[in-house]
Design a protein around this motif. Sequence first.
Motif, short mmCIF file in Angstrom:
data_model
loop_
_atom_site.label_atom_id
_atom_site.label_comp_id
_atom_site.label_asym_id
_atom_site.label_seq_id
_atom_site.Cartn_x
_atom_site.Cartn_y
_atom_site.Cartn_z
N THR A 141 33.24 33.24 30.86
CA THR A 141 32.37 32.21 31.40
C THR A 141 33.05 31.73 32.68
O THR A 141 34.15 31.20 32.62
N ALA A 142 32.40 31.94 33.81
CA ALA A 142 32.98 31.57 35.10
C ALA A 142 32.38 30.25 35.58
O ALA A 142 31.16 30.09 35.59
N VAL A 143 33.25 29.33 35.95
CA VAL A 143 32.84 28.05 36.51
C VAL A 143 33.23 28.10 37.98
O VAL A 143 34.41 28.14 38.32
N ASP A 144 32.22 28.11 38.85
CA ASP A 144 32.44 28.26 40.28
C ASP A 144 32.69 26.89 40.90
O ASP A 144 31.78 26.06 40.98
N LEU A 145 33.91 26.65 41.35
CA LEU A 145 34.26 25.35 41.92
C LEU A 145 33.79 25.22 43.37
O LEU A 145 33.92 24.16 43.97
#
Length: 192
Positions: A141-145
Motif C-alpha cells: 500500500t503506497a502513500v504518496d506524500l
Amino acid sequence: DERSYLLEELNRTAADYPSDKCIHELFEAQVRRTPEAVALVHEDEELSYGALNARANRLAHHLIALGVKPDQPVAICLERSPAMVVGLLAILKAGGAYVPLDPAYPSQRLRQLLDDAAPKLLLCDAAGRQALGASAIAGLTAVDLDAATPAWANRPAADPDPRALGLTSRHLAYIIYTSGSTGTPKGVMVEH
C-alpha cells in the motif's frame, strides 16, 4: 583551576533520560514548550514545531486507519525534504517502525531491503516510486506524500494517544540496514 573548570565541570552533562517515553513524545513535549519556534528549515521553507507536529499527526491518524500497529515496519522512500521528516514522525506516532530507503540507492538493493523487512505500507514520493520500480511497489500500500490533495488533509491534528495504541518505549522505532559488506545487508532493530 580554570582548566579543571573548563574540562571537568562544564563537561559534566550526565542527565537522566526519560527512557519510559517514545521518541515522538519527547518531540511533542518540545511542541508544547515552543510551538511557534522554527523546527525545520529546508531550502526556502520553514516549519514551526506546531506546524510540523500537526502535519505529522494528520498523517499518523491516516496510517493508523490503514492498520499501522506497534512494531510494524513501514518503508519510507523519499528525497530529503520536509515531507520526509513529516513521514518519519508520523510513522513513529502511529506506532510503526520506519524502514528508511534512500532513493539514490540502486533498485536491486532497495528490493533486497523491502524483501527482508517485508513492510505492508510504503510512504514515498515520485523519486521513491521511480527508484523502487513498479514491480517492487505492486504488493504494497503506497502513500504518496507528493499528493496535491492528500487523503489525510482532514484528519485530526491532535497527537495520537500512544497508550491507546498499546505503544511503549520498548517497541521498535526503526529498522536500519548495514552496508552489506558480507554481501547481504542485515537489519538492526532499534527501540524508542
